[in-house]
Design an enzyme around this catalytic site. Structure first.
Site, PDB file in Angstrom:
ATOM      1  N   ASP A 201      26.641  10.396 -68.894  1.00 13.52           N
ATOM      2  CA  ASP A 201      27.736   9.622 -69.490  1.00 13.52           C
ATOM      3  C   ASP A 201      28.441  10.375 -70.614  1.00 13.52           C
ATOM      4  O   ASP A 201      29.670  10.355 -70.720  1.00 13.52           O
ATOM      5  CB  ASP A 201      27.249   8.247 -69.956  1.00 13.52           C
ATOM      6  CG  ASP A 201      26.069   8.336 -70.928  1.00 13.52           C
ATOM      7  OD1 ASP A 201      25.726   9.453 -71.351  1.00 13.52           O
ATOM      8  OD2 ASP A 201      25.494   7.278 -71.252  1.00 13.52           O
TER       9      ASP A 201
ATOM     10  N   ARG B 204      33.196  13.607 -72.474  1.00 17.87           N
ATOM     11  CA  ARG B 204      33.849  14.830 -72.954  1.00 17.87           C
ATOM     12  C   ARG B 204      34.759  15.422 -71.880  1.00 17.87           C
ATOM     13  O   ARG B 204      35.815  15.983 -72.198  1.00 17.87           O
ATOM     14  CB  ARG B 204      32.781  15.836 -73.388  1.00 17.87           C
ATOM     15  CG  ARG B 204      32.050  15.445 -74.666  1.00 17.87           C
ATOM     16  CD  ARG B 204      31.078  16.508 -75.115  1.00 17.87           C
ATOM     17  NE  ARG B 204      29.896  16.564 -74.271  1.00 17.87           N
ATOM     18  CZ  ARG B 204      28.819  15.816 -74.450  1.00 17.87           C
ATOM     19  NH1 ARG B 204      28.784  14.929 -75.434  1.00 17.87           N
ATOM     20  NH2 ARG B 204      27.779  15.929 -73.657  1.00 17.87           N
TER      21      ARG B 204
ATOM     22  N   ASP C  12      25.936   3.204 -75.489  1.00 18.25           N
ATOM     23  CA  ASP C  12      24.877   4.056 -74.939  1.00 18.25           C
ATOM     24  C   ASP C  12      23.550   3.782 -75.634  1.00 18.25           C
ATOM     25  O   ASP C  12      22.517   3.567 -74.993  1.00 18.25           O
ATOM     26  CB  ASP C  12      25.278   5.521 -75.092  1.00 18.25           C
ATOM     27  CG  ASP C  12      24.297   6.471 -74.424  1.00 18.25           C
ATOM     28  OD1 ASP C  12      23.096   6.395 -74.748  1.00 18.25           O
ATOM     29  OD2 ASP C  12      24.715   7.293 -73.598  1.00 18.25           O
ATOM     30  N   HIS C  13      23.562   3.785 -76.966  1.00 21.07           N
ATOM     31  CA  HIS C  13      22.323   3.593 -77.712  1.00 21.07           C
ATOM     32  C   HIS C  13      21.820   2.159 -77.601  1.00 21.07           C
ATOM     33  O   HIS C  13      20.614   1.913 -77.655  1.00 21.07           O
ATOM     34  CB  HIS C  13      22.539   3.968 -79.175  1.00 21.07           C
ATOM     35  CG  HIS C  13      22.718   5.435 -79.374  1.00 21.07           C
ATOM     36  ND1 HIS C  13      23.042   6.000 -80.602  1.00 21.07           N
ATOM     37  CD2 HIS C  13      22.624   6.475 -78.507  1.00 21.07           C
ATOM     38  CE1 HIS C  13      23.140   7.310 -80.475  1.00 21.07           C
ATOM     39  NE2 HIS C  13      22.891   7.615 -79.208  1.00 21.07           N
TER      40      HIS C  13
END
Length: 293
Positions: A99, A104, A117-118
């Site tokens: 991801d 990027r 994400d976290h």
């Protein structure tokens, strides 16, 4: 008119935020070449958060199947369920590694993506710890199972704590990637040998493989927890110009003190010997909820 949630200063800091990482786990040094190759086959229109969500969904569904079959962590889920979760965890790990590269690649990196994400990682930590307890058949060692879940959740909390404090996410030589592959290996062993495999004694010492596996895991997790806390205490004044060491310590302590309170109210008697540890999965979920507050 709706009141603004974030102040102009906070919005400015959010805009300036950049994801920073220090350190590379041993296995990630090699597996990231696979991620770099694989991400080129993902269409540019696929959003990075979609990859994150897909991985979490697979992980959740496979984990739910195991917990439903074995809510008491007795190692009684089917071998196919353990294999399914092992495959799901590998897919989750891969999508979690892709991801950021996709973000990027498509120039869509954002603090929201990092937060999402976290957040998914934090939820996945609960799922993996629950399935690990089941795969090892930890019902025979309920207090070990409880200590394992608490330690894993505290380590997860400390990782995000030190990231907020100093603005950098620190990884170590043996970290999440290694833990995930270790879990996959344990799941495959349980699928082949069942819970009886973990009852085997280590070289006739009287110590079961179950205790050895959970002991090694707890030692490594505890070590990483201490390293994260060291970073908080020594580098806790980061880019935001302040540290959350004091207030967060009190907050975390409050959550941890609430755990025995839950056991006391859920048991028939408020004594240590009567804590209802026959269902580690439910208690693990309770611990995760407290630490997520």
């Amino acid at each position: 008119d709706m009141k603004a949630v974030l102040s102009p200063t906070q919005l400015h800091r959010l805009k300036e935020h950049r994801y920073q990482v220090e350190g590379t786990p041993f296995l990630e040094f090699y597996i990231r070449f696979f991620w770099t190759w694989l991400v080129e086959y993902i269409p540019l229109w696929v959003a990075p958060n979609l990859l994150t969500l897909a991985g979490l969904t697979i992980n959740f569904l496979m984990g739910l199947l195991v917990v439903i079959q074995d809510p008491n962590a007795a190692g009684k889920a089917s071998g196919l369920s353990y294999v399914g979760f092992a495959v799901g965890l590998l897919l989750y790990q891969t999508l979690d590694g892709l991801d950021g590269k996709q973000a990027r690649r498509t120039n869509t990196c954002s603090p929201l993506g990092e937060f999402f994400d976290h957040g998914c990682d934090a939820f996945s930590t609960l799922i993996v710890s629950m399935v690990t307890v089941s795969a090892l058949g930890m019902q025979v060692h309920p207090y070990h199972a409880l200590a394992f879940v608490v330690l894993v959740e505290c380590a997860n909390y400390a990782y995000h704590w030190q990231t907020y404090s100093c603005g950098v996410l620190h990884f170590h030589m043996v970290d999440v990637i290694e833990a995930q592959f270790g879990t996959i290996a344990a799941l495959l062993a349980s699928a082949v040998g069942g819970s009886a495999f973990w009852s085997l004694q280590l070289f006739g010492t009287g110590v079961s493989l179950r205790v050895v596996a959970i002991g090694i895991t707890m030692l490594l997790t505890g070590w990483n927890l201490l390293l994260a806390l060291q970073i908080v205490l020594t580098k806790g004044s980061g880019k935001n110009g302040s540290t959350i060491a004091v207030c967060c310590s009190v907050l975390a302590l409050t959550h941890l003190l609430a755990i025995p309170l839950f056991f006391s109210f859920s048991g028939h008697q408020c004594t240590l010997s009567s804590y209802p540890l026959a269902n580690p999965c439910c208690h693990g979920i309770c611990i995760w909820v407290f630490l997520s507050l």
